[in-house]
Motif scaffolding. Structure first.
Motif, short mmCIF file in Angstrom:
data_model
loop_
_atom_site.label_atom_id
_atom_site.label_comp_id
_atom_site.label_asym_id
_atom_site.label_seq_id
_atom_site.Cartn_x
_atom_site.Cartn_y
_atom_site.Cartn_z
N ASP A 135 0.91 -1.11 -0.07
CA ASP A 135 -0.29 -0.31 0.24
C ASP A 135 0.66 1.61 -0.27
N ASN A 136 1.68 1.39 1.09
CA ASN A 136 3.21 2.75 0.67
C ASN A 136 3.45 2.69 -0.61
N LEU A 137 3.57 1.60 -1.41
CA LEU A 137 4.75 1.72 -2.35
C LEU A 137 3.38 2.23 -3.51
N THR A 138 2.19 1.56 -3.28
CA THR A 138 1.00 1.93 -4.44
C THR A 138 1.17 3.53 -4.09
N LEU A 139 0.96 4.04 -3.23
CA LEU A 139 0.92 5.86 -2.75
C LEU A 139 1.85 6.16 -3.53
N ASN A 241 -17.52 14.30 1.58
CA ASN A 241 -18.17 15.55 2.86
C ASN A 241 -17.47 14.47 4.57
N ASN A 242 -15.95 14.16 3.74
CA ASN A 242 -15.73 13.49 4.66
C ASN A 242 -15.18 13.77 6.22
N ASN A 243 -14.60 13.62 7.48
CA ASN A 243 -14.58 14.41 8.23
C ASN A 243 -13.02 13.51 8.75
N PRO A 244 -12.53 14.43 9.73
CA PRO A 244 -11.01 13.56 10.13
C PRO A 244 -11.37 12.19 11.02
N GLU A 245 -12.29 12.13 11.99
CA GLU A 245 -12.40 11.67 12.55
C GLU A 245 -12.64 10.02 11.89
N SER A 246 -13.91 10.23 11.08
CA SER A 246 -14.46 8.84 10.01
C SER A 246 -13.51 8.38 9.02
N ILE A 247 -12.65 9.53 8.68
CA ILE A 247 -11.02 8.46 8.03
C ILE A 247 -10.19 8.33 9.19
N TYR A 248 -9.65 8.64 10.53
CA TYR A 248 -9.04 8.05 10.94
C TYR A 248 -9.43 6.47 11.16
N GLU A 249 -11.18 6.55 11.55
CA GLU A 249 -11.96 5.35 12.10
C GLU A 249 -11.65 4.27 10.71
N ALA A 250 -12.03 4.59 9.74
CA ALA A 250 -11.94 3.94 7.92
C ALA A 250 -10.20 3.47 8.43
N ALA A 251 -8.94 4.24 8.54
CA ALA A 251 -7.65 3.38 8.60
C ALA A 251 -7.00 2.99 9.29
N LEU A 252 -7.93 3.09 11.07
CA LEU A 252 -8.22 1.43 12.00
C LEU A 252 -8.32 0.53 11.45
N GLU A 253 -9.95 0.06 10.87
CA GLU A 253 -10.24 -0.92 9.97
C GLU A 253 -9.32 -1.48 8.74
N GLN A 254 -8.89 -0.32 8.18
CA GLN A 254 -8.36 -1.07 6.79
C GLN A 254 -6.69 -1.07 6.41
N LEU A 255 -6.37 -0.08 7.08
CA LEU A 255 -4.75 -0.38 7.15
C LEU A 255 -3.71 -1.58 8.25
N ASP A 467 -7.41 8.84 0.43
CA ASP A 467 -8.03 7.20 0.10
C ASP A 467 -7.13 6.43 0.46
N TYR A 468 -5.46 6.53 0.78
CA TYR A 468 -4.61 5.62 1.63
C TYR A 468 -5.02 5.28 2.40
N TYR A 469 -5.21 6.44 3.53
CA TYR A 469 -6.22 6.32 4.96
C TYR A 469 -7.18 5.47 5.11
N GLN A 470 -8.21 5.28 4.24
CA GLN A 470 -9.45 5.05 4.54
C GLN A 470 -9.19 3.35 3.48
N GLY A 471 -8.21 2.97 2.54
CA GLY A 471 -8.02 1.42 2.90
C GLY A 471 -8.28 1.53 0.94
N LYS A 472 -8.81 2.38 -0.23
CA LYS A 472 -9.56 2.77 -0.56
C LYS A 472 -8.63 3.57 -2.30
N LEU A 473 -7.14 3.10 -2.34
CA LEU A 473 -6.83 3.72 -2.93
C LEU A 473 -7.28 2.78 -5.06
N SER A 474 -6.77 4.51 -5.76
CA SER A 474 -7.78 3.93 -7.63
C SER A 474 -7.11 4.73 -8.02
#
Length: 475
Positions: A135-139, A241-255, A467-474
């Motif tokens: 994932d890091n390399l993809t980013l 309409n993202n916000n930092p808290e929702s992105i952080y919660e997604a990162a905990l689940e995806q990263l 997108d990287y933090y949310q696990g949805k790099l495209s």
């Protein structure tokens, strides 16, 4: 007819040339695939995951019995013990010993089971770390790719600026010959052309530098003539309409980085449990089988089975019959064959052993202490990973917000400066305005266009990071 054939050949050659050019052009997805296969860090992470899998297999294999065989061949000379009869002999003896033994651990304080669980968690963590490395390399590949496209547009913008300057210089040279303008105006335009040429050189250098960076991520040789396909509007994500808290919660689940740190902590906890196993007794079951051969082994073979008793007789047993030996000529010695010795000398043993640790220089206690320190370190790493992730998400969100506002502002600025430059150019072409006014208006528009290009790609870069933090790099 010849002209038609020549035209057909010409268009066919153009088609082949276009196809070869398109085939040499790399897309973003191709760059990511190449990097995933050939990047050094990814390959090392993959080797680390394979190593962890081997450690897990070995931990499971430690539950199986340990079986070993031994064969020894020897030669004794002089006075020695016959391995067949254990009697002293003064002759040369060839001997062979065979043994087969095995043992299995029945109980050792659950050390083996906890070691299996520890290695299983470590293996799962290494797989997540491998995915995180990808994932890091993809980013990084996406950012480098976008940087190439950004610098490519800046090069084109600088070239367009130079073309406008060249057109004004040609027009001003004609007017200067006719004496319709002051000579300094032509000099100002030539100076502007030199500035545009310098921008082309700088942006071209930045473009090649970005190509080198992408080649390093892909672990391929740098090619100056390599081209890259532009991205379509569908490939560029929107802010939403993202916000930092929702992105952080997604990162905990995806990263994988966070989940790997959690598994590392659990693995360290199992390491403490495994270390405590050294304080408990070890119960084991052992078995062995042995046989041997000696060149000195022999048996007596009787010549005559009926003799009369005398005062100096010797009774020898031969099976179930007794014989009386009165003379050395009544029997002879015969070597026992290798096969008979191998079969008749067989012996086996079974045992159960209990090893109780009483005092071993505090080695077990120190193992537990070191394992607890490793557990504490893993907990600190997990906690710090969560904190740093939250800070990074918040910083990335604020940067994206600011980048979006900057991009919108520059769009309005380009529109305003475009109208201003058109009016100034009309005045300059009509001989009303001066070259200074024209140059100032052109520089403002050029700077605004350059800033708009950079702002647009900067905004896209920020979106990709989110997108990287949310696990949805495209791509």
């Amino acid at each position: 007819m010849k002209k038609i054939l020549l035209c057909l050949c010409f268009f066919y050659a153009l088609k082949i040339s276009a196809q070869s050019t398109d085939s040499s052009r790399l897309t973003l997805q191709q760059c990511i695939e190449i990097a995933s296969r050939q990047n050094l860090q990814v390959q090392q992470s993959d080797l680390a995951a394979q190593r962890a899998n081997i450690n897990l297999r070995q931990a499971k294999s430690n539950l199986l019995p340990a079986v070993s065989g031994n064969v020894s061949q020897g030669l004794n000379q002089g006075r020695s013990i016959d391995p067949f009869t254990n009697a002293y002999l003064n002759q040369q003896i060839n001997y062979t010993n065979y043994s087969l033994g095995g043992n299995i651990i029945l109980f050792n304080g659950f050390l083996l089971w906890n070691t299996i669980k520890q290695n299983l968690l470590a293996f799962e963590a290494s797989k997540l770390e491998l995915q995180q490395q990808k994932d890091n390399l993809t980013l990084n590949v996406i950012l480098a790719y976008l940087q190439i496209l950004n610098n490519g547009e800046l090069v084109n913008q600088a070239r367009n600026q130079a073309l406008v300057s060249q057109a004004q210089i040609k027009r001003s040279e004609i007017l200067n010959k006719d004496g319709a303008i002051a000579p300094y105006q032509l000099a100002d335009l030539k100076g502007q052309l030199a500035s545009d040429s310098l921008s082309i050189i700088n942006n071209q250098n930045n473009l090649e530098s970005a190509k080198v960076t992408l080649a390093q991520y892909m672990n391929v040789p740098y090619q100056a003539n390599q081209t890259y396909a532009p991205l379509t509007a569908e490939q560029l994500a929107s802010f939403g309409n993202n916000n930092p808290e929702s992105i952080y919660e997604a990162a905990l689940e995806q990263l994988g980085l966070v989940k790997a740190s959690v598994l590392r902590t659990k693995s360290a906890a199992k390491s403490v449990s495994a270390a405590r196993g050294y304080l408990y007794p070890t119960l084991s079951f052992n078995a062995s089988a042995n046989t041997n051969y000696s060149s000195a082994a022999s048996r007596s073979i009787f010549v005559d089975s009926v003799r009369q008793p005398t005062n100096d007789y010797v009774n020898l047993q031969n099976g179930s019959k007794s014989y009386v030996i009165t003379n050395q000529s009544d029997y002879r010695q015969e070597k026992i064959s290798y096969g008979n010795q191998f079969k008749n000398n067989y012996s086996s043993s079974f045992s159960v052993g209990l090893q109780i640790p009483i005092f071993a220089n505090l080695a077990a206690r120190n193992r537990i202490s070191l394992a607890k320190l490793d557990l504490k370190n893993a907990e600190l790493v997990e906690q710090t990973t969560r904190i740093q992730l939250k800070q990074s998400v918040e910083q990335a969100f604020f940067n994206t917000t600011a980048s979006y506002s900057r991009y919108q502002t520059l769009q309005h600025q380009v529109v305003a400066y475009t109208e201003s430059f058109k009016a100034t150019e009309v005045k300059f072409n009509a001989g009303v305005g001066t070259s200074v006014d024209y140059t100032v208006a052109k520089n403002k528009l050029d700077a605004a266009n350059i800033n708009l290009i950079s702002a647009r790609y900067d905004y896209i870069l920020r979106l990709k990071i989110l997108d990287y933090y949310q696990g949805k790099l495209s791509w």
